[in-house]
Design a protein around this motif. Structure first.
Motif, PDB file in Angstrom:
ATOM      1  N   PHE A  30      27.482  30.245  85.387  1.00  0.00           N
ATOM      2  CA  PHE A  30      28.004  28.964  84.931  1.00  0.00           C
ATOM      3  C   PHE A  30      27.100  27.839  85.413  1.00  0.00           C
ATOM      4  CE2 PHE A  30      31.186  26.308  83.170  1.00  0.00           C
ATOM      5  CZ  PHE A  30      31.276  25.188  83.983  1.00  0.00           C
ATOM      6  N   ALA A  33      32.981  26.089  70.102  1.00  0.00           N
ATOM      7  CA  ALA A  33      32.531  24.894  69.396  1.00  0.00           C
ATOM      8  C   ALA A  33      31.481  24.123  70.160  1.00  0.00           C
ATOM      9  CB  ALA A  33      33.728  23.987  69.102  1.00  0.00           C
ATOM     10  N   LEU A  51      27.859  23.405  68.498  1.00  0.00           N
ATOM     11  CA  LEU A  51      27.477  22.038  68.156  1.00  0.00           C
ATOM     12  C   LEU A  51      26.315  21.547  68.995  1.00  0.00           C
ATOM     13  CD1 LEU A  51      31.017  20.539  67.540  1.00  0.00           C
ATOM     14  CD2 LEU A  51      29.321  21.187  65.849  1.00  0.00           C
ATOM     15  N   GLU A  58      22.829  20.452  67.300  1.00  0.00           N
ATOM     16  CA  GLU A  58      22.368  19.079  67.464  1.00  0.00           C
ATOM     17  C   GLU A  58      20.963  19.017  68.034  1.00  0.00           C
ATOM     18  OE1 GLU A  58      25.543  17.478  69.665  1.00  0.00           O
ATOM     19  OE2 GLU A  58      26.798  17.227  67.892  1.00  0.00           O
ATOM     20  N   ASP A  69      39.756  33.951  69.792  1.00  0.00           N
ATOM     21  CA  ASP A  69      40.899  33.128  69.435  1.00  0.00           C
ATOM     22  C   ASP A  69      40.665  32.748  67.980  1.00  0.00           C
ATOM     23  OD1 ASP A  69      42.145  30.039  70.906  1.00  0.00           O
ATOM     24  OD2 ASP A  69      42.496  30.925  68.946  1.00  0.00           O
ATOM     25  N   HIS A 127      41.236  30.400  66.001  1.00  0.00           N
ATOM     26  CA  HIS A 127      40.785  29.092  65.556  1.00  0.00           C
ATOM     27  C   HIS A 127      39.320  28.844  65.870  1.00  0.00           C
ATOM     28  CE1 HIS A 127      41.234  26.714  69.381  1.00  0.00           C
ATOM     29  NE2 HIS A 127      40.284  26.028  68.811  1.00  0.00           N
ATOM     30  N   GLU A 155      37.185  29.587  62.832  1.00  0.00           N
ATOM     31  CA  GLU A 155      37.171  28.621  61.729  1.00  0.00           C
ATOM     32  C   GLU A 155      35.894  27.817  61.689  1.00  0.00           C
ATOM     33  OE1 GLU A 155      41.897  27.521  62.010  1.00  0.00           O
ATOM     34  OE2 GLU A 155      40.493  25.911  61.551  1.00  0.00           O
ATOM     35  N   LEU A 156      35.509  27.307  62.841  1.00  0.00           N
ATOM     36  CA  LEU A 156      34.318  26.459  62.859  1.00  0.00           C
ATOM     37  C   LEU A 156      33.076  27.277  62.582  1.00  0.00           C
ATOM     38  CD1 LEU A 156      33.092  23.670  63.287  1.00  0.00           C
ATOM     39  CD2 LEU A 156      32.863  24.218  65.698  1.00  0.00           C
ATOM     40  N   GLN A 206      32.838  28.084  58.924  1.00  0.00           N
ATOM     41  CA  GLN A 206      32.504  26.910  58.116  1.00  0.00           C
ATOM     42  C   GLN A 206      31.035  26.555  58.275  1.00  0.00           C
ATOM     43  OE1 GLN A 206      34.635  25.358  55.949  1.00  0.00           O
ATOM     44  NE2 GLN A 206      32.811  24.287  55.261  1.00  0.00           N
ATOM     45  N   LEU A 207      30.540  26.603  59.498  1.00  0.00           N
ATOM     46  CA  LEU A 207      29.135  26.288  59.741  1.00  0.00           C
ATOM     47  C   LEU A 207      28.239  27.285  59.005  1.00  0.00           C
ATOM     48  CD1 LEU A 207      29.189  25.406  63.543  1.00  0.00           C
ATOM     49  CD2 LEU A 207      28.949  23.823  61.634  1.00  0.00           C
ATOM     50  N   TYR A 223      24.380  26.381  58.080  1.00  0.00           N
ATOM     51  CA  TYR A 223      23.776  25.885  59.317  1.00  0.00           C
ATOM     52  C   TYR A 223      23.502  26.969  60.343  1.00  0.00           C
ATOM     53  CZ  TYR A 223      25.445  21.414  57.483  1.00  0.00           C
ATOM     54  OH  TYR A 223      25.694  20.334  56.699  1.00  0.00           O
ATOM     55  N   PHE A 251      21.216  20.356  60.734  1.00  0.00           N
ATOM     56  CA  PHE A 251      22.590  19.919  60.941  1.00  0.00           C
ATOM     57  C   PHE A 251      22.651  18.408  61.120  1.00  0.00           C
ATOM     58  CE2 PHE A 251      26.881  20.742  61.905  1.00  0.00           C
ATOM     59  CZ  PHE A 251      27.259  20.012  63.021  1.00  0.00           C
ATOM     60  N   PRO A 252      23.282  17.698  60.178  1.00  0.00           N
ATOM     61  CA  PRO A 252      23.333  16.243  60.326  1.00  0.00           C
ATOM     62  C   PRO A 252      24.262  15.836  61.458  1.00  0.00           C
ATOM     63  CG  PRO A 252      24.490  16.936  58.336  1.00  0.00           C
ATOM     64  CD  PRO A 252      23.982  18.174  58.983  1.00  0.00           C
ATOM     65  N   PRO A 253      23.947  14.812  62.211  1.00  0.00           N
ATOM     66  CA  PRO A 253      24.814  14.403  63.318  1.00  0.00           C
ATOM     67  C   PRO A 253      26.123  13.805  62.826  1.00  0.00           C
ATOM     68  CG  PRO A 253      23.031  12.830  63.035  1.00  0.00           C
ATOM     69  CD  PRO A 253      22.778  13.931  62.064  1.00  0.00           C
ATOM     70  N   GLY A 254      27.130  13.850  63.676  1.00  0.00           N
ATOM     71  CA  GLY A 254      28.415  13.225  63.353  1.00  0.00           C
ATOM     72  C   GLY A 254      28.235  11.712  63.363  1.00  0.00           C
TER      73      GLY A 254
END
Lengths: 104, 169
Positions: free
Chosen positions: A3, A23, A27, A31, A46, A48, A51-52, A55-56, A61, A85-88
């Motif tokens: 870690f 995530a 991300l 980025e 998990d 959920h 999902e990300l 989608q990516l 991406y 990958f476009p930034p948020g």
């Protein structure tokens, strides 16, 4: 290492990243503009988080595989097909809030 | 916690100084967020010298996958802390993005609103991780928030009262 506070250094010098579907990991890697292969572990995962990653992948991406297909993916991957990958855009959020409060 | 804190700090990154002072509420068990917040606020103070913020902790309202019934109990316990805190701060705006900690705070604000003590605007931004389904906090706050923001079009379709601005973190 097990870690570390920040992987920014390692990410910066990497040519390819292989990661779980968290995530934050996805991300942060995207980025930094690094090609990413997301490995799904169906047993630990998990729902959920998937999902990300899905989608990516759908949006082109990241590459996507599970533990047993990782080697195959590494052998046949075409990293140049991955889209940048476009930034948020937090500025859109700021504009939205400004409108809500009547501050323009 | 972790991802939620990173996302919320990104959401704050473009806000003007009208959104000040900022009061952060954390779960007592959260060890990592405080450092991230302090670092963010420190950088902010370099540009906006009058910048102000505070940090408060409340008991964690729910562990991941905690059972429904015990979650109600632990959330009620957290409300015992969040209610006086919200009453003291009387925020104009509550911004949250999903950790269990936001539920007692939002419920406290909602209650203070019902009692006509303070009308707080609640803005909820669902995490970028949520593409097709809402988090538990999201499912609850969809009905209690003033503005509910989602970051993927599928969610906008499923939850028509939500706001879609694209990816904002």
């Amino acid at each position: 290492f097990r870690f570390k506070d920040s992987l920014a250094e390692e990410l910066q010098s990497a040519d390819l990243v292989i990661s779980h579907a968290g995530a934050g990991s996805c991300l942060e890697t995207l980025e930094k503009g690094k090609p990413l292969i997301v490995v799904i572990n169906d047993k630990l995962m998990d729902n959920h988080q998937l999902e990300l990653a899905k989608q990516l992948h759908r949006d082109g991406y990241v590459l996507y595989c599970n533990c047993s297909t990782l080697v195959e993916t590494l052998q046949s991957m075409n990293l140049s097909a991955l889209k940048p990958f476009p930034p948020g855009q937090p500025e859109k959020f700021a504009s939205f809030l400004d409108e809500v409060f009547g501050l323009q | 916690t972790g991802g939620h804190t990173t996302e919320i700090l990104r959401l704050l990154s473009c806000l003007s100084e009208s959104y000040s002072p900022r009061h952060y509420v954390l779960a007592d068990s959260d060890k990592m967020s405080e450092a991230k917040i302090r670092s963010f606020e420190q950088k902010r103070a370099e540009t906006f010298s009058k910048s102000q913020f505070s940090l408060d902790r409340i008991p964690r309202s729910r562990e991941v996958r905690q059972s429904w019934i015990s979650s109600v109990v632990t959330t009620l316990y957290s409300i015992l802390y969040s209610l006086p805190l919200t009453y003291k701060r009387k925020p104009d705006l509550i911004l949250c993005n999903g950790p269990g900690t936001c539920i007692p705070v939002c419920l406290s604000a909602f209650l203070l609103g019902l009692l006509r003590i303070k009308r707080t605007i609640i803005v909820y931004v669902e995490s970028i991780c949520r593409v097709e389904t809402l988090s538990l906090s999201g499912k609850i706050l969809y009905y209690f928030s003033d503005y509910f923001i989602v970051q993927w079009p599928e969610l906008k379709k499923k939850y028509p009262k939500s706001v879609y601005l694209g990816r904002i973190v």
